[in-house]
Structures are given as C-alpha cells and as structure tokens.
Design a protein around this motif. Structure first.
Motif, short mmCIF file in Angstrom:
data_model
loop_
_atom_site.label_atom_id
_atom_site.label_comp_id
_atom_site.label_asym_id
_atom_site.label_seq_id
_atom_site.Cartn_x
_atom_site.Cartn_y
_atom_site.Cartn_z
N TRP A 210 0.81 -1.21 0.00
CA TRP A 210 0.00 0.00 0.00
C TRP A 210 0.85 1.28 0.00
O TRP A 210 0.45 2.31 -0.54
N ALA A 211 2.03 1.22 0.61
CA ALA A 211 2.82 2.41 0.88
C ALA A 211 3.18 3.21 -0.38
O ALA A 211 3.07 4.45 -0.38
N PRO A 212 3.63 2.60 -1.48
CA PRO A 212 4.04 3.40 -2.63
C PRO A 212 2.95 4.27 -3.22
O PRO A 212 3.23 5.36 -3.74
N SER A 213 1.69 3.83 -3.14
CA SER A 213 0.60 4.58 -3.75
C SER A 213 0.38 5.94 -3.09
O SER A 213 -0.28 6.81 -3.66
N ARG A 214 0.92 6.13 -1.89
CA ARG A 214 0.78 7.41 -1.18
C ARG A 214 1.86 8.42 -1.53
O ARG A 214 1.77 9.58 -1.15
N ARG A 215 2.87 8.01 -2.26
CA ARG A 215 4.02 8.89 -2.53
C ARG A 215 3.75 9.77 -3.76
O ARG A 215 4.46 9.72 -4.77
N VAL A 216 2.69 10.55 -3.66
CA VAL A 216 2.29 11.45 -4.73
C VAL A 216 1.91 12.80 -4.13
O VAL A 216 1.84 12.95 -2.90
N ASN A 217 1.64 13.78 -4.99
CA ASN A 217 1.26 15.11 -4.52
C ASN A 217 -0.23 15.37 -4.64
O ASN A 217 -0.67 16.52 -4.69
N ALA A 218 -1.03 14.32 -4.70
CA ALA A 218 -2.48 14.46 -4.81
C ALA A 218 -3.06 15.01 -3.52
O ALA A 218 -2.47 14.88 -2.44
N ALA A 333 3.57 7.44 -11.87
CA ALA A 333 4.19 6.32 -12.58
C ALA A 333 5.14 5.56 -11.67
O ALA A 333 5.16 4.32 -11.65
N ARG A 334 5.93 6.31 -10.89
CA ARG A 334 6.84 5.66 -9.94
C ARG A 334 6.06 4.91 -8.87
O ARG A 334 6.43 3.80 -8.48
N ALA A 335 4.95 5.49 -8.40
CA ALA A 335 4.14 4.82 -7.39
C ALA A 335 3.59 3.50 -7.92
O ALA A 335 3.59 2.49 -7.22
N MET A 336 3.15 3.50 -9.18
CA MET A 336 2.61 2.26 -9.76
C MET A 336 3.70 1.21 -9.90
O MET A 336 3.51 0.04 -9.54
N VAL A 337 4.85 1.61 -10.43
CA VAL A 337 5.95 0.66 -10.62
C VAL A 337 6.44 0.12 -9.28
O VAL A 337 6.70 -1.08 -9.13
N ASP A 338 6.56 1.00 -8.28
CA ASP A 338 7.00 0.54 -6.95
C ASP A 338 5.98 -0.40 -6.32
O ASP A 338 6.34 -1.36 -5.62
#
Length: 460
Positions: A210-218, A333-338
C-alpha cells in the motif's frame, strides 16, 4: 535482443538529471523574482507534470483526476484465458474492506473461497462464477485548488468490485447475491481536501504494498459519511470474466502478441524472471488487428538475463517512461511501478505487459466523476502471465505420471516442487495443461484441488 542498452539507459538518466536541474533552477528563479513565480498552472501543465507541484498551484476550480491499475490474466500457449485468477500474493492492509464480510458489515464467520476478503461466492460451483481476469489496485487521485465534494460512479459490466477503501456509498450485486461475475457497480461520495490540508491516514509499514501509492502530490480525501476514512486516493479491486483483446501464443521457438481490436496498443514488453535474474524486451506499439512475434531461445527468452539489480533499473525506467507517455505524472508512474515491482519484475515466470488503450478502459470500466473534471487520465496496464508451449509439455508429462490410486498427499509429493514454482497462478496454469494429459475426470478433480492449495499458499 537488447537486454541492456547502456546508451539508452544513460540517455534516460541524463534527461532526468537535466529535468531535475531545470526544476531547481526554476525554484531559484522564483525566489529571486516572486512576482513572476506567482503565476498559477493548470492540472496538465508542465510544472505539475514534471516538477511535482501540488494542487495549490492550479487555477481556481480546476479538478483533475488520474487513475492507474492493472488487468491480470493467465494464458496457455493457445492464447486462451484460464480461470482461477481469484488468488492474491501480497496481503492488503487490515483497513481495506471486502465483499467476503459485506465490506465490514457482517460479523458472522464466512468461508474463504480465494483471496482474502474478496469473495462471497464459490467459483467452483458454476462456470458463470469462475474468474478469468483480476482487476488489481486501480487507484484514483484527485488534484484540486480548493476543497470540493466529489462523487465517483464505477461500473464493471463484466466483473464485480470486491475490495475497496474508503467505504462506498453503494454497490451491486448485493452481498451473497452473486449469480454471475457481471454487472458490478461501486459509488463513492468523498470530500477532496484543500491542497494545504493534511489528513490522518491509517498507518502502514514501509514494506507494505500500500505504501508506494501514497508517494504522490495528490490532495487528501475523506469519506463524506465517515470522516475517519481518509486517504490520498480511492482504491478498489475487482474480479472479472472476459477474454480481453490481447492473445499471447507460443510454439517451441516463438512467442506472438496479437491485438484483436482496432485500437493500437501504445507500448508492450516481454519480461522474464527467475527471481534472481531477469530480462525485458520492448516490443514497441502493437497496431490494431496486428501482431508482434519474437524468437524464444531457452528459458531466458534469447539472452543471458541481467542480475536482478540491473534488470530492475532497466525495467523500471522502461515501464515508467511508458506510463508517463500515456498520461500519468512521474510520481504516479513511480508509485505504480513501486507497488508492482515484486509482482511485475521479481516473480518467477514469463509475462507480457502492455499499456491498455484508453478506449478499452472506458469500455471495461465506465466511470463518471461529478463534478466533471477538466482532466481525467486513465492509465491501465494489461498483464498476461504466459505458460509457454515447452512448459506445458513438461507439466503434462509430470501430471501423466500420477497414478489413479494416488491420494492427495501422494499427488502433492509428485507435483509439489513444480507447482510451488507457479505461485498464485498455479490453478490457472494447470488448467491450461490438463487438456494435454490423459488424466481421468477423478484425477483432474484431485489435481485441481492440489493446484488451488498451492495458489492459496502464495499469500504473503
């Protein structure tokens, strides 16, 4: 095959470095000239896309929505999708809600038919209840310059939404009323927070899927019915029953990716991994009603694989670039790949990844956002796990060595080593092999029960 193109990789790395330095220069210029820097940018501007600016820099009343996710299937050498895709390999956080207990409402004990939390039906009871496609981790991000209330309606005509967060306002089919895997719907009412607001979200471990999906500026969001359900995103998963528009067929020495629809596939890749080494080959676009073929030379698909570290770098750069080209922001894109790094790149096997044409996504998952956003980007990845012709032949020989009198324990002793290698895809891959064997119907039933056991063991 070009498994490690140093010039291309260096070029990509150099361009990212130049872009980073450009952004630093822009920040320094803003400090030196604040009046000039006060200009706002829209949801698709280069500033938001490339420099990672947040929604506070957007025009007033702008709303942008971005979505990413994966459609996963398993195909045998004949290109037919196989049933048995309900299994998972990476557990979701406890706060995620699922159909198995009416999305957290039902207190009674319920039987587990597949992946944790996801199913309130038994897929072995009817062919209408079998799963041939797994809709994995679509997430919706919201970018707005001000606080706003948003409704999201997701339809899944050929499937059912099975896991979500935050809780929905409504959904269909009703709990324990699944007669076929079709006509799923999900509706959310959420409050999109102002860009400067930070909400408390449920804690997860840094190693969680779950953690990578939060690494955005939304912007943060919260459930309008329950302010405690806060997140950076709307999350949902689903199970479907359909073939799809991509067929991956193989013979002893070739693999062919066929696009059976009119729309072009923007980018496609063939990947191989044994868990320690891996290789990726870009296939480029696959034109509508066209195909791309490649040669197979051994398990490594034609060349010595790279060590995992180098393979991960090359694969991540190629996939991230394709996702950004399709419309995602770099951080998304990075969040999805991670999120999918382990499953896409480290899981043993051969797979085809491709960027799903937007028209296919809108047909498979008709989605309406109210108020209508100025931009709604939807970037899905199709993932086809491939069982090569040579692998089918070897597995068929193994299954034919089973005796009619063998018990489940004895069957497990015969097939256990090879079944374990198939992980959560054991059930669908063995389904692809069964027609090539001489097993009796009773043996087939026993073998499939063992296969389902191994699929279930894959959960971390």
């Amino acid at each position: 095959w070009l498994f490690y193109d140093t010039e291309t990789f260096t070029h990509n790395h150099m361009m990212r470095t130049i872009l980073f330095l450009f952004c630093i220069g822009a920040v320094l210029a803003a400090v030196a000239n604040p009046k000039k820097a006060s200009k706002k940018c829209g949801p698709t501007s280069n500033c938001l896309r490339n420099c990672g600016c947040d929604a506070s820099q957007m025009h007033i009343n702008d709303l942008a929505v971005h979505e990413w996710g994966t459609f996963t299937s398993v195909q045998g050498s004949n290109g037919n999708c196989q049933a048995g895709l309900q299994w998972e390999e990476e557990a979701l956080p406890e706060f995620v809600l699922g159909r198995q207990n009416d999305f957290g409402k039902a207190m009674e004990e319920v039987e587990v038919f597949g992946a944790t939390k996801s199913m309130d039906w038994n897929p072995t009871e009817s062919r209408f209840l079998q799963v041939t496609q797994k809709l994995e981790t679509p997430v919706l991000y919201f970018y707005s310059s001000e606080e706003t209330r948003v409704r999201v309606n997701v339809d899944f005509p050929k499937g059912i939404v099975t896991e979500v967060y935050p809780m929905m306002k409504s959904f269909t089919p009703a709990y324990k009323h699944v007669e076929m895997i079709a006509n799923g719907t999900a509706v959310w009412d959420v409050q999109v927070a102002a860009p400067e607001d930070v909400l408390d979200v449920p804690p997860v471990a840094a190693s969680s899927i779950w953690a990578p999906s939060r690494r955005v500026n939304a912007n943060y969001i919260s459930n309008t019915a329950n302010k405690g359900d806060a997140e950076h995103l709307i999350f949902y998963r689903g199970l479907g029953q359909f073939e799809g528009n991509v067929q991956v067929t193989s013979t002893e020495h070739s693999l062919t990716v066929t696009n059976t629809a009119e729309e072009d596939i923007p980018a496609a890749f063939v990947l191989y991994s044994d868990g320690k080494k891996g290789s990726i080959r870009p296939l480029g676009p696959v034109r509508g009603m066209g195909e791309v073929a490649t040669t197979i030379l051994g398990d490594a698909l034609g060349a010595t694989p790279l060590d995992m570290e180098l393979f991960l770098i090359r694969a991540q750069v190629l996939i991230e670039t394709a996702l950004v080209d399709a419309g995602l922001f770099p951080l998304e894109a990075r969040a999805m790949v991670d999120t999918w790094s382990r499953s896409y790149f480290k899981s043993a096997g051969v797979r085809v990844l491709y960027v799903v044409p937007r028209e296919w996504t809108d047909e498979l998952l008709p989605t309406k956002v109210t108020p209508e956003p100025s931009i709604f980007e939807r970037v899905m990845v199709g993932r086809v796990e491939v069982l090569l012709a040579e692998q089918e032949t070897e597995l068929a020989k193994l299954l034919d060595s089973i005796k009619e009198t063998d018990t489940a324990a004895e069957i497990t002793k015969v097939v256990g080593t090879e079944f374990a290698k198939l992980g959560r895809f054991c059930e669908p891959k063995i389904r692809a092999v069964i027609p090539q064997t001489s097993l009796t119907s009773a043996q087939v039933e026993a073998v499939m029960e063992v296969a389902r056991t191994f699929s279930g063991k894959s959960m971390n």
